[in-house]
Design a protein around this motif. Structure first.
Motif, PDB file in Angstrom:
ATOM      1  N   VAL A  48      10.459   6.441  33.424  1.00 16.20           N
ATOM      2  CA  VAL A  48      10.198   7.862  33.678  1.00 16.20           C
ATOM      3  C   VAL A  48       9.570   8.043  35.056  1.00 16.20           C
ATOM      4  O   VAL A  48       9.937   8.963  35.805  1.00 16.20           O
ATOM      5  N   MET A  49       8.633   7.178  35.429  1.00 16.32           N
ATOM      6  CA  MET A  49       7.961   7.281  36.731  1.00 16.32           C
ATOM      7  C   MET A  49       8.942   7.121  37.883  1.00 16.32           C
ATOM      8  O   MET A  49       8.948   7.907  38.830  1.00 16.32           O
ATOM      9  N   LEU A  65       2.957  11.744  38.946  1.00 14.30           N
ATOM     10  CA  LEU A  65       2.285  11.345  37.712  1.00 14.30           C
ATOM     11  C   LEU A  65       1.683  12.550  36.996  1.00 14.30           C
ATOM     12  O   LEU A  65       1.732  12.642  35.765  1.00 14.30           O
ATOM     13  N   GLN A  66       1.121  13.488  37.774  1.00 10.41           N
ATOM     14  CA  GLN A  66       0.559  14.700  37.174  1.00 10.41           C
ATOM     15  C   GLN A  66       1.656  15.542  36.526  1.00 10.41           C
ATOM     16  O   GLN A  66       1.453  16.119  35.453  1.00 10.41           O
ATOM     17  N   GLY A  73       1.210  15.079  28.074  1.00  9.93           N
ATOM     18  CA  GLY A  73       0.171  14.059  28.090  1.00  9.93           C
ATOM     19  C   GLY A  73       0.776  12.667  28.189  1.00  9.93           C
ATOM     20  O   GLY A  73       1.773  12.454  28.891  1.00  9.93           O
ATOM     21  N   ILE A  74       0.191  11.717  27.461  1.00  7.08           N
ATOM     22  CA  ILE A  74       0.696  10.349  27.480  1.00  7.08           C
ATOM     23  C   ILE A  74       2.139  10.299  26.983  1.00  7.08           C
ATOM     24  O   ILE A  74       2.958   9.506  27.464  1.00  7.08           O
ATOM     25  N   LEU A  75       2.481  11.171  26.028  1.00  5.59           N
ATOM     26  CA  LEU A  75       3.848  11.188  25.499  1.00  5.59           C
ATOM     27  C   LEU A  75       4.870  11.579  26.565  1.00  5.59           C
ATOM     28  O   LEU A  75       6.063  11.284  26.429  1.00  5.59           O
TER      29      LEU A  75
END
Length: 302
Positions: A48-49, A65-66, A73-75
């Motif tokens: 994803v990143m 990342l934000q 959130g983490i999901l």
């Protein structure tokens, strides 16, 4: 009285065929299980990143990342895991390990070095997984990460149905040639460099005829995973071809050639290397799981 001369018996040279590490169906099951583990742990967050950064090439890493975190959130870092990444992982892992193992075994049996056999196995495995199921699943994962805000409440199944209705199976496999080229070079580099590095590490740490330990295989796989990211431009091209983000001047019918030109005109050469840092992390993790752990479990199964 005639004399009978005895001729020496011909010398028969026996070439030892390397023992096959495990039978084929076990490689299929093992590959699927290992790839499911890889994706469900660190694999998907790295995926994803790098997709976020490759699709939004003007966005600094922190903002990327934000943006991912804001999507749940983490999901948010596991966006696209279910069902697309799981479908892809279970199928591509099976195809990769099965094809790579068969080709690597045949290449060594024919007299190739472990380095060359690793390249042959990796190339074949990468191409096979790309054209079997990975092209479609990679496309849908990219849709998940890059779809417009207006489609935020629309499921990817609905988006997939619209794409299929509009463009057919070709639309669902958009960018598959770039995926195949990336995977071919990816796994050729990973398997080849891993075998070469493993021999070098064993000689350095233990001497000429020593067997590789688990630590040796892990070090070799980590090096191979990092060094195999030389083809990051292919990954950026692939993401742009499959992206749902709209940009001014973006080709209506993307190809490797016109998308390369589009990226260069907008972002220069540096644009082709956006997302390389998380991809190095992904490459190291994937190679540790699929090569080092793969070798370990194939030996255990044997």
């Amino acid at each position: 009285m005639s004399t009978v001369t005895l001729q020496p018996a011909p010398v028969v040279r026996i070439t030892k065929i390397p023992e096959k590490k495990s039978i084929s169906y076990k490689n299929l099951l093992l590959g699927a299980a290992l790839n499911m583990f890889e994706t469900s742990t660190l694999g998907q967050p790295f995926e994803v990143m790098k997709t976020q950064m490759a699709a939004n090439r003007g966005q600094p890493m922190l903002k990327g990342l934000q943006a991912i975190y804001s999507r749940g959130g983490i999901l948010g870092f596991y966006q696209g895991l279910i069902p697309w990444a799981w479908i892809e992982a279970s199928t591509k892992g099976a195809v990769l390990l099965f094809t790579a193992s068969e080709l690597e075994y045949r290449a060594v049996a024919a007299g190739a070095s472990p380095f060359l056999a690793g390249i042959v196995g990796g190339m074949g495995g990468g191409i096979a997984q790309a054209y079997s199921t990975m092209g479609f699943c990679t496309f849908m994962k990219t849709v998940e990460v890059t779809r417009q805000k207006s489609a935020g409440t629309e499921s990817t199944f609905s988006i997939a149905a619209k794409i299929y209705k509009r463009e057919g199976i070709r639309g669902m496999n958009k960018g598959v040639n770039a995926v195949a080229l990336r995977q071919c070079t990816n796994w050729a580099s990973r398997f080849g460099i891993a075998r070469f590095a493993e021999d070098a590490i064993v000689k350095l740490r233990h001497g000429e005829k020593a067997q590789a330990s688990g630590v040796d295989k892990m070090l070799a796989s980590a090096a191979a995973g990092a060094l195999s990211c030389w083809n990051q431009p292919l990954e950026v091209i692939r993401v742009e071809m499959q992206s749902q983000l709209k940009g001014e001047g973006r080709p209506e019918k993307p190809t490797i050639s016109n998308i390369s030109k589009y990226i260069y005109e907008r972002n220069g050469l540096i644009g082709f290397y956006r997302g390389v840092v998380p991809r190095i992390g992904l490459g190291i993790w994937q190679t540790l799981v699929m090569v080092a752990l793969g070798d370990h479990f194939r030996d255990r199964l044997n």
